[in-house]
Design a protein around this motif. Structure first.
Motif, mmCIF file in Angstrom:
data_model
loop_
_atom_site.group_PDB
_atom_site.id
_atom_site.type_symbol
_atom_site.label_atom_id
_atom_site.label_comp_id
_atom_site.label_asym_id
_atom_site.label_seq_id
_atom_site.Cartn_x
_atom_site.Cartn_y
_atom_site.Cartn_z
ATOM 1 N N GLU A 7 -32.516 -33.734 -33.026
ATOM 2 C CA GLU A 7 -33.085 -32.749 -32.100
ATOM 3 C C GLU A 7 -34.568 -33.027 -31.839
ATOM 4 N N THR A 8 -35.268 -33.556 -32.849
ATOM 5 C CA THR A 8 -36.676 -33.917 -32.687
ATOM 6 C C THR A 8 -36.865 -35.388 -33.071
ATOM 7 N N PRO A 9 -37.989 -35.990 -32.650
ATOM 8 C CA PRO A 9 -38.250 -37.392 -32.980
ATOM 9 C C PRO A 9 -38.952 -37.579 -34.327
ATOM 10 N N LYS A 10 -38.966 -36.559 -35.168
ATOM 11 C CA LYS A 10 -39.712 -36.609 -36.433
ATOM 12 C C LYS A 10 -39.387 -37.863 -37.247
ATOM 13 N N GLU A 11 -38.108 -38.134 -37.459
ATOM 14 C CA GLU A 11 -37.710 -39.308 -38.265
ATOM 15 C C GLU A 11 -38.177 -40.608 -37.619
ATOM 16 N N LEU A 12 -38.048 -40.700 -36.298
ATOM 17 C CA LEU A 12 -38.462 -41.905 -35.588
ATOM 18 C C LEU A 12 -39.975 -42.103 -35.689
ATOM 19 N N ILE A 13 -40.737 -41.045 -35.523
ATOM 20 C CA ILE A 13 -42.200 -41.136 -35.625
ATOM 21 C C ILE A 13 -42.602 -41.569 -37.030
ATOM 22 N N GLU A 14 -41.986 -40.956 -38.041
ATOM 23 C CA GLU A 14 -42.318 -41.305 -39.422
ATOM 24 C C GLU A 14 -41.903 -42.736 -39.752
ATOM 25 N N TYR A 15 -40.892 -43.233 -39.089
ATOM 26 C CA TYR A 15 -40.423 -44.613 -39.280
ATOM 27 C C TYR A 15 -41.356 -45.607 -38.582
ATOM 28 N N LEU A 16 -41.741 -45.302 -37.345
ATOM 29 C CA LEU A 16 -42.570 -46.227 -36.566
ATOM 30 C C LEU A 16 -44.048 -46.171 -36.962
ATOM 31 N N LEU A 17 -44.540 -44.999 -37.326
ATOM 32 C CA LEU A 17 -45.959 -44.771 -37.640
ATOM 33 C C LEU A 17 -46.897 -45.394 -36.608
ATOM 34 N N PRO A 18 -46.871 -44.852 -35.391
ATOM 35 C CA PRO A 18 -47.765 -45.352 -34.343
ATOM 36 C C PRO A 18 -49.219 -44.995 -34.663
#
Length: 159
Positions: A101-112
């Motif tokens: 539902e949110t990109p939280k996991e993706l953001i924490e994985y990518l760490l832009p």
């Protein structure tokens, strides 16, 4: 110029790109959304987001994720079409679809280096902001163009 399909990446392949770019001291900017019917508001927002760094990557809500957020009649365009349209933009360097539902996991994985959302969000409420800041990155908001939204376009078409 890269073919658009080559900019649509798995999460793992996008992570490899982010690591490669960051190792070259390039600033990676991340934003996310449904981007169901691409319009001027999206273009303006993403263009401003891309100006905040060297590479712009986008987390795109999957079809299932869009349905959870927007209702059963959405998305209008499927995730493959939406991803390719975003990838066709010259200032977009990578797109990955996420199913949550949110990109939280993706953001924490990518760490832009930079996390960007519209000014309709407060920085303290932006999903993934704490992880980006804790990793030395920044979180910014961008003013949106008034009068442009996918929902309003759909309503106009219905009339």
């Amino acid at each position: 110029m890269e073919q658009t399909a080559q900019k649509v990446l798995s999460k793992k392949n996008l992570k490899q790109k982010v690591i490669e770019w960051q190792s070259q001291n390039l600033k990676v900017v991340f934003s996310n959304g449904c981007f169901d019917i691409l319009h001027l508001g999206h273009i303006d927002y993403l263009e401003k987001a891309s100006a905040q760094g060297d590479k712009l990557v986008i987390g795109l809500n999957s079809d299932n994720s869009v349905r959870l957020l927007k209702g059963e009649n959405r998305p209008i365009n499927n995730e493959e079409a939406r991803a390719r349209m975003l990838a066709a933009l010259a200032f977009v360097d990578g797109v990955a679809v996420f199913d949550e539902e949110t990109p939280k996991e993706l953001i924490e994985y990518l760490l832009p280096n930079v996390l960007v959302k519209g000014s309709d969000y407060n920085v303290e409420n932006i999903v993934g902001a704490k992880s980006v800041i804790a990793n030395g990155g920044t979180v910014n908001t961008i003013d949106l163009v008034d009068g442009y939204s996918t929902t309003s376009i759909i309503e106009k078409i219905k009339k």
